[in-house]
Write a protein that holds these residues in place. Structure first.
Motif, PDB file in Angstrom:
ATOM      1  N   ASP A  69       0.830  -1.208   0.000  1.00 33.92           N
ATOM      2  CA  ASP A  69       0.000   0.000   0.000  1.00 33.92           C
ATOM      3  C   ASP A  69       0.865   1.258   0.000  1.00 33.92           C
ATOM      4  OD1 ASP A  69      -2.285  -1.544  -0.009  1.00 33.92           O
ATOM      5  OD2 ASP A  69      -2.673  -1.293   2.151  1.00 33.92           O
ATOM      6  N   GLU A  70       1.918   1.253   0.817  1.00 28.72           N
ATOM      7  CA  GLU A  70       2.820   2.402   0.876  1.00 28.72           C
ATOM      8  C   GLU A  70       3.449   2.669  -0.487  1.00 28.72           C
ATOM      9  OE1 GLU A  70       5.651   1.540   3.962  1.00 28.72           O
ATOM     10  OE2 GLU A  70       4.094   1.477   5.502  1.00 28.72           O
ATOM     11  N   LEU A  71       3.897   1.601  -1.133  1.00 29.45           N
ATOM     12  CA  LEU A  71       4.519   1.753  -2.449  1.00 29.45           C
ATOM     13  C   LEU A  71       3.502   2.225  -3.491  1.00 29.45           C
ATOM     14  CD1 LEU A  71       6.800  -1.402  -2.494  1.00 29.45           C
ATOM     15  CD2 LEU A  71       7.567   0.986  -2.481  1.00 29.45           C
ATOM     16  N   GLN A  72       2.306   1.693  -3.447  1.00 30.94           N
ATOM     17  CA  GLN A  72       1.288   2.061  -4.430  1.00 30.94           C
ATOM     18  C   GLN A  72       0.863   3.517  -4.313  1.00 30.94           C
ATOM     19  OE1 GLN A  72      -1.432  -1.196  -3.550  1.00 30.94           O
ATOM     20  NE2 GLN A  72      -1.097  -1.997  -5.608  1.00 30.94           N
ATOM     21  N   ARG A  73       1.042   4.117  -3.146  1.00 31.43           N
ATOM     22  CA  ARG A  73       0.687   5.532  -2.956  1.00 31.43           C
ATOM     23  C   ARG A  73       1.821   6.476  -3.361  1.00 31.43           C
ATOM     24  NH1 ARG A  73      -1.594   3.514   1.903  1.00 31.43           N
ATOM     25  NH2 ARG A  73       0.215   4.238   3.045  1.00 31.43           N
ATOM     26  N   THR A  84       2.169  -2.659  -6.674  1.00 29.64           N
ATOM     27  CA  THR A  84       1.132  -3.503  -7.255  1.00 29.64           C
ATOM     28  C   THR A  84       1.617  -4.944  -7.364  1.00 29.64           C
ATOM     29  OG1 THR A  84       0.234  -1.631  -8.473  1.00 29.64           O
ATOM     30  CG2 THR A  84      -0.345  -3.834  -9.281  1.00 29.64           C
ATOM     31  N   ARG A  85       2.856  -5.120  -7.780  1.00 29.72           N
ATOM     32  CA  ARG A  85       3.421  -6.471  -7.881  1.00 29.72           C
ATOM     33  C   ARG A  85       3.526  -7.128  -6.511  1.00 29.72           C
ATOM     34  NH1 ARG A  85       8.741  -5.701 -10.982  1.00 29.72           N
ATOM     35  NH2 ARG A  85       8.922  -7.924 -10.574  1.00 29.72           N
ATOM     36  N   LEU A  86       3.934  -6.353  -5.493  1.00 24.82           N
ATOM     37  CA  LEU A  86       4.034  -6.886  -4.138  1.00 24.82           C
ATOM     38  C   LEU A  86       2.660  -7.285  -3.623  1.00 24.82           C
ATOM     39  CD1 LEU A  86       5.791  -7.519  -1.697  1.00 24.82           C
ATOM     40  CD2 LEU A  86       5.560  -5.122  -1.001  1.00 24.82           C
ATOM     41  N   SER A  87       1.679  -6.461  -3.891  1.00 22.97           N
ATOM     42  CA  SER A  87       0.308  -6.777  -3.490  1.00 22.97           C
ATOM     43  C   SER A  87      -0.165  -8.061  -4.156  1.00 22.97           C
ATOM     44  CB  SER A  87      -0.611  -5.618  -3.863  1.00 22.97           C
ATOM     45  OG  SER A  87      -1.925  -5.883  -3.493  1.00 22.97           O
ATOM     46  N   GLU A  88       0.164  -8.214  -5.418  1.00 18.05           N
ATOM     47  CA  GLU A  88      -0.219  -9.431  -6.160  1.00 18.05           C
ATOM     48  C   GLU A  88       0.475 -10.669  -5.568  1.00 18.05           C
ATOM     49  OE1 GLU A  88      -2.525 -11.478  -8.587  1.00 18.05           O
ATOM     50  OE2 GLU A  88      -2.640  -9.322  -8.336  1.00 18.05           O
ATOM     51  N   LEU A  89       1.730 -10.515  -5.169  1.00 13.93           N
ATOM     52  CA  LEU A  89       2.441 -11.629  -4.526  1.00 13.93           C
ATOM     53  C   LEU A  89       1.721 -12.056  -3.251  1.00 13.93           C
ATOM     54  CD1 LEU A  89       6.228 -10.686  -4.748  1.00 13.93           C
ATOM     55  CD2 LEU A  89       5.081 -12.607  -5.855  1.00 13.93           C
TER      56      LEU A  89
END
Length: 95
Positions: A69-73, A84-89
Motif C-alpha cells: 500500500d505504501e509503495l502504491q501511494r 502492485t506487484r508486491l500486493s499481487e504476490l
C-alpha cells in the motif's frame, strides 16, 4: 515444510528489492523503498525460524500488504508498479 512459505516469499521480495536498488540511481525514494523491503525480508525470515511448521500468518500478510500500500501511494510510477506487484504476490500466496 511450511518454512518454505516464508522463505519463498522472502526470496520474491528480495527480487523486488534488487529491482528497486537498480532504480535507486534515478530515485532516492527507491532507495528508501528498498530499505523497507529489506526489513520485510528479515521479518519473513525470522518468521520461518520462529514458526517453521506454520504457513504465512496473518501478521506477515498484513506487513506485506502494508508495504505494498505504501509503495502504491508513491508518486514515482516505478514504485507504484512495484507496490502492485508486491500486493499481487501477497494475494497469490493465499492460495
Amino acid at each position: 515444510m511450511f518454512q518454505t512459505d516464508h522463505l519463498a516469499m522472502a526470496g520474491k521480495i528480495a527480487q523486488l528489492r534488487r529491482e528497486c536498488l537498480r532504480h535507486a540511481a534515478r530515485s532516492d525514494r527507491a532507495l528508501l523503498a528498498a530499505s523497507r523491503l529489506v526489513e520485510l525480508e528479515g521479518q519473513l525470515e525470522e518468521g520461518a525460524l520462529n514458526s517453521p511448521m506454520s504457513s504465512l500468518d496473518t501478521d506477515h500478510r498484513a506487513l506485506i500488504h502494508q508495504a505494498a500500500d505504501e509503495l502504491q501511494r508513491d508518486e514515482d510510477p516505478f514504485l507504484t508498479r512495484l507496490g502492485t506487484r508486491l500486493s499481487e504476490l501477497a494475494r497469490t500466496s493465499h492460495r
